[in-house]
Scaffold this motif. Structure first.
Motif, PDB file in Angstrom:
ATOM      1  N   HIS A 427       0.812  -1.222   0.000  1.00  0.00           N
ATOM      2  CA  HIS A 427       0.000   0.000   0.000  1.00  0.00           C
ATOM      3  C   HIS A 427       0.848   1.276   0.000  1.00  0.00           C
ATOM      4  N   GLU A 429       0.439   3.651  -1.826  1.00  0.00           N
ATOM      5  CA  GLU A 429      -0.427   4.774  -2.160  1.00  0.00           C
ATOM      6  C   GLU A 429      -0.796   5.612  -0.931  1.00  0.00           C
ATOM      7  N   SER A 475      -4.511  -1.354   9.986  1.00  0.00           N
ATOM      8  CA  SER A 475      -5.204  -2.184   9.000  1.00  0.00           C
ATOM      9  C   SER A 475      -5.863  -3.373   9.679  1.00  0.00           C
ATOM     10  N   PRO A 520      -7.323  -0.767   2.969  1.00  0.00           N
ATOM     11  CA  PRO A 520      -6.643   0.523   2.809  1.00  0.00           C
ATOM     12  C   PRO A 520      -6.808   1.153   1.436  1.00  0.00           C
ATOM     13  N   ALA A 521      -6.708   0.354   0.374  1.00  0.00           N
ATOM     14  CA  ALA A 521      -6.790   0.922  -0.972  1.00  0.00           C
ATOM     15  C   ALA A 521      -8.156   1.567  -1.216  1.00  0.00           C
TER      16      ALA A 521
END
Length: 532
Positions: A427, A429, A475, A520-521
């Protein structure tokens, strides 16, 4: 010169005012000579045990042949993939070294079960693992060692042939590993973890991965004479004065990689500076920035910008108020170590202790030994569970409102720290949150991957100036992974680390907003929207 520095504005004034006094006090030569009295009587006992790094180049030279011999043995056995299990200084230095030299090294500096499982699934048959811990009792690295031992054994591979240990002599890991028959490299015990880049901690994993260690140490050696002489052009004196001597103190240090070949240097320097200076309510907070980061256009009075540049251009003036520094990786490492030690003297602190790091470890252990049900979320937005300190979440029912209250709690000289206890490989991002929050707050924002930042900026968060506010991201992704011969899983461990750190921050009166993400995304756009 092997390193060149240009300064302007307040940094130039600090250099002009302080370097003559540093020269008069023989700071450079005394530091090179191992004078432990440089930081005052209270620091002398600790300092006397932590100055081996000034001689690291000569002490480490004999290691190279041993490292290369092991590398050749592993390659002859078909091993061509190196994994590093380490935290803090044990992982950040090898990461910047291998990235700069263009050599592959898988850095496993996490207890996130997804990140651990991804590493285990990557070329296990041709993998060797370096387990690196100065104390020999680091919980994260012990867990990484245990899981690799199990996976190697289950695959019919002898762990003794694939796991290499780096630790201080006489540590619990040193004693246990030697008894078991592992290959052990001992590091210099007179070097603290964050100053250990040029010791076995930096060299063993980097050399096994394929870095030219002679070239790296040659780069460092080229600047040693300059650093040892009490002279106005000494780059350690100049940089130390520039980052710690401005009046008033610019205590946020924006580190910008701007044209240099060095990769990832900001993350290494962040740990070195934050953990060395962030104590007694003082300190310099490194903020790792890109060339287009929002902070650079905010004209912040307390932000000192330093740019690592490539080829030096004598015809180009340094940007107003900034510091520019150029040089090779090996030289830069040593210059920044000197500068940080000198900054400690100017700030009146001991740059070699870390009195507040242990608090989060104690809180983590307590939660592991006595697990409790997670606190009920203050509210839920989609798949995001929202918790936090009362001042941030009380009376709030949406994410934008909680972020508003977090930002509103920022002092005029404050900063925001994003702490992402998430798989950083899966992740990346989430890093976009840094710029988004910097734009939203108008203040410097740091980004740390948990739990590795606990071994670096974690010291500054508790011991430095009490002006930080904290956005913690965890998470809830599955599946989990059991740690062999331990009564807890990797998932339980990283949750305990996050919860423990949040509780310690709250106990210190720091505002905390904690977001638990099921995915998360998918949650990132929701958070970005709330920020804007």
């Amino acid at each position: 010169m092997s390193v060149r520095i240009a300064v302007s504005g307040a940094a130039a004034e600090a250099v002009e005012r302080l370097v003559p006094q540093l020269i008069n006090d023989l700071v450079a030569s005394r530091l090179t000579g191992g004078d432990a009295s440089l930081w005052g009587a209270d620091a002398e006992d600790e300092s006397s045990k932590r100055l081996g790094w000034v001689q690291a180049v000569s002490v480490s030279r004999p290691l190279i042949a041993e490292i290369y011999e092991l590398r050749d043995t592993l390659r002859a056995a078909g091993v061509d993939h190196i994994v590093l299990g380490g935290m803090g200084g044990s992982s950040l230095a090898p990461e910047v070294i291998t990235r700069t030299y263009g050599v592959e090294l898988t850095v496993l500096d996490s207890t996130d079960p997804g990140q651990v499982m991804a590493a285990l699934a990557d070329r296990l048959a041709t993998t060797a693992v370096v387990i690196s811990s100065k104390s020999g009792s680091t919980l994260e690295t012990d867990s990484q060692k245990r899981i690799y031992e199990q996976f190697f054994t289950d695959a019919g591979i002898d762990p003794l042939q694939r796991i290499v240990i780096v630790t201080d002599p006489g540590s619990p890991l040193d004693i246990g590993a030697r008894e078991a028959g592992y290959r052990v490299f001992n590091a210099d015990p007179t070097v603290g973890g964050r100053y250990s880049a040029l010791t076995a901690f930096g060299l063993v994993p980097s050399g096994l991965a394929g870095v030219d260690l002679n070239e790296l140490l040659d780069e460092s050696e080229a600047v040693m004479l300059e650093l040892s002489i009490d002279h106005p052009d000494n780059p350690g004196l100049v940089l130390g004065a520039a980052i710690a001597g401005t009046v008033p103190l610019k205590d946020k240090l924006g580190i910008v990689i701007d044209g240099t070949h060095i990769r990832g240097f900001g993350d290494w320097a962040e740990q070195l500076i934050a953990e060395s200076t962030g104590k007694l309510g003082k300190g310099i907070l490194p903020v790792v920035l890109e060339v287009d980061s929002p902070e650079l256009s905010e004209n912040l009075a307390d932000l000192q910008v330093v740019r690592l540049v490539g080829d030096w251009d004598d015809t180009k003036d340094v940007a107003d108020g900034e510091i520019e520094i150029a040089g090779s990786l090996g030289a830069q490492i040593l210059v920044w170590e000197y500068a940080t030690a000198i900054a400690g003297r100017l700030l009146g602190i001991n740059p070699f202790d870390q009195p507040d790091v242990e608090s989060a470890k104690i809180a983590t252990r307590a939660l592991i030994d006595n697990p409790s049900i997670p606190a009920t979320p203050a509210f839920v937005v989609g798949d995001i569970e929202v918790r936090g300190t009362a001042a941030v979440v009380d009376g709030v029912s949406d994410l934008a409102g909680a972020i508003d209250k977090l930002v509103a709690s920022l002092p005029a000289d404050g900063y925001v720290a994003i702490q992402a206890y998430v798989d950083r490989v899966a992740h990346p991002e989430l890093l976009t949150l840094r710029d988004a929050l910097a734009r939203r707050s108008g203040r410097p924002v740091t980004f740390g991957w948990g739990p590795r930042f606990l071994h670096s900026t974690g010291q500054f968060h508790k011991g430095g100036p009490a002006v930080g506010v904290f956005l913690q991201i965890t998470s809830a992704e599955q599946p989990d992974l059991q740690i062999p011969d331990r009564p807890f899983t990797f998932g339980q461990l990283i949750r305990a680390q996050a919860d423990g750190d949040a509780s310690v921050l709250a106990d210190h009166g720091r505002p905390v907003l904690s977001l638990t993400l099921a995915n998360p995304a998918e949650s990132l756009p929701i958070i970005i929207s709330a920020l804007s």
